[in-house]
Design an enzyme around this catalytic site. Sequence first.
Site, short mmCIF file in Angstrom:
data_model
loop_
_atom_site.label_atom_id
_atom_site.label_comp_id
_atom_site.label_asym_id
_atom_site.label_seq_id
_atom_site.Cartn_x
_atom_site.Cartn_y
_atom_site.Cartn_z
N ASP A 190 25.39 63.67 16.22
CA ASP A 190 24.27 63.84 17.14
C ASP A 190 24.75 64.13 18.56
O ASP A 190 25.95 64.23 18.81
CB ASP A 190 23.34 62.61 17.08
CG ASP A 190 21.88 63.02 17.18
OD1 ASP A 190 21.57 63.87 18.04
OD2 ASP A 190 21.07 62.51 16.41
N ASN B 65 2.55 74.37 15.09
CA ASN B 65 3.66 73.64 15.70
C ASN B 65 4.96 74.39 15.43
O ASN B 65 5.14 74.97 14.36
CB ASN B 65 3.78 72.22 15.12
CG ASN B 65 4.82 71.39 15.85
OD1 ASN B 65 4.58 70.99 16.99
ND2 ASN B 65 5.97 71.19 15.24
N GLU C 272 3.42 75.44 20.62
CA GLU C 272 4.66 75.75 21.34
C GLU C 272 4.92 77.24 21.43
O GLU C 272 5.58 77.71 22.37
CB GLU C 272 5.86 75.06 20.67
CG GLU C 272 5.91 73.54 20.82
CD GLU C 272 5.05 72.80 19.80
OE1 GLU C 272 4.43 73.47 18.95
OE2 GLU C 272 5.00 71.55 19.87
MN MN Z 1 3.47 70.64 18.64
#
Ligand code: MN
Length: 427
Positions: A249, A138, A201
């Site tokens: 944010d 990941n 990814e």
């Molecule tokens: Mn992932």
Amino acid sequence: MREFLKTLEDDSRVLEIEEKVSTYLQICEIMRKYPKDTLIFQNIRETEMKIVSGICNTREKISQAMGVEVSGITQRIVEATENPVPIDKYQDAKKFFDISKKPDMTELPVPTYYKKDGGPYITAGVIIAKDPDTGVRNASIHRMLVLGADKLTARIVPRHLYTYHQRAERNGEPLEIAIAIGMDPATLLATTTSVSIATDELEVANNFQNGEMGLINCETVDLEVPECEILMEGKILPYERAEEGPFVDLTDTYDVVRQEPVIELDRVHYRDNSLYHAIMPAGNEHKLLQGLPQEPRIFQAVQNTVPTVKHVVLTGGGCCWLHAAVSIQKQTQGDGKNVIMAALAAHPSLKHCVVVDEDVNVFDPEDLEYAIATRVKGDEDIIIVPLARGSSLDPCAAPDGTTTKVGVDATKPLDKKEKFERVSQTL
Ligand code: MN
């Protein structure tokens, strides 16, 4: 990142900031003055290392890095997420980097952006890890607060990395991680796509790189990372938590303080002339990296309902998160309303959605306003959905996470088309 930066430099699109500036507030002050420029800060008060910012703060730069037109970004993301490409080129960290040493975060120019921030924050750090159960890799961006020379805490929302850490913690084990800073825009964008937990990814990124991506083998952890400017190796500790926040944010408002996992670093690598990539919170680079990969999800959901959808844009004014503009080639009366329902459901954080005809440029806020001004009749064309689940970032949201969603159908009625024809476009 270097090759991409070079193409920007060759086009004279990089602004060099020569004045001596501090990572404490000053860097951010300058970034705010140049929201769409790529900046290199040559003189940092606290460190030798320089800072780069704004390598992907416009859709044009991102489209250039992906080798497509701005209007083709959505389709390119769909293609890459559906066709990840395995990676077979590797080199060792010690060969790629000049310096490998014990971590000391004071050597990195990590900015404190705003006065109330919890401290200096790493904002362009991609955490790479492997699922303790399945071994699937990941890669995801997380904001990381510097706690000490070799300690960080990261905001880890309940997605893949969160699950990996939970699985490791259940066994009482730390989760090995690598943190890469300073990648090219297409690779960074791949790490923010919403693919399944079984998809790597970095293999999505390799599709963007046309299968030519190479990885760097880490020294102290069993992980591989894309070519980057700075590489840190370490682990997310089990059971330990620290205060994370406050931090600004997407919505340019403060996020709350939470208890988040603690990262311990064992090794850091960089090059003699490495650039530290800093993403300003709530700036264009942050908004585009987070929002753009959601556009294909909305596009696909709308396409299932109205196949003649043309473009989906999460607009900058809507923080690339809360507002969508969708253009369609309207074929039957009511299409606009169906688009609204599909779009609001596809991206749960979406709060307002406007639908326009294909003669309106969804990338141009003034054109969108034109459509609302000339094609909306308030009592017929607006849908209001109270008490729907919205974004945790929406300052209007209720404590239970609900908010009110609004859809605006700014498409022309089919039976009066000629009344709405844009004369300037028919000349
Ligand atoms: Mn992932």
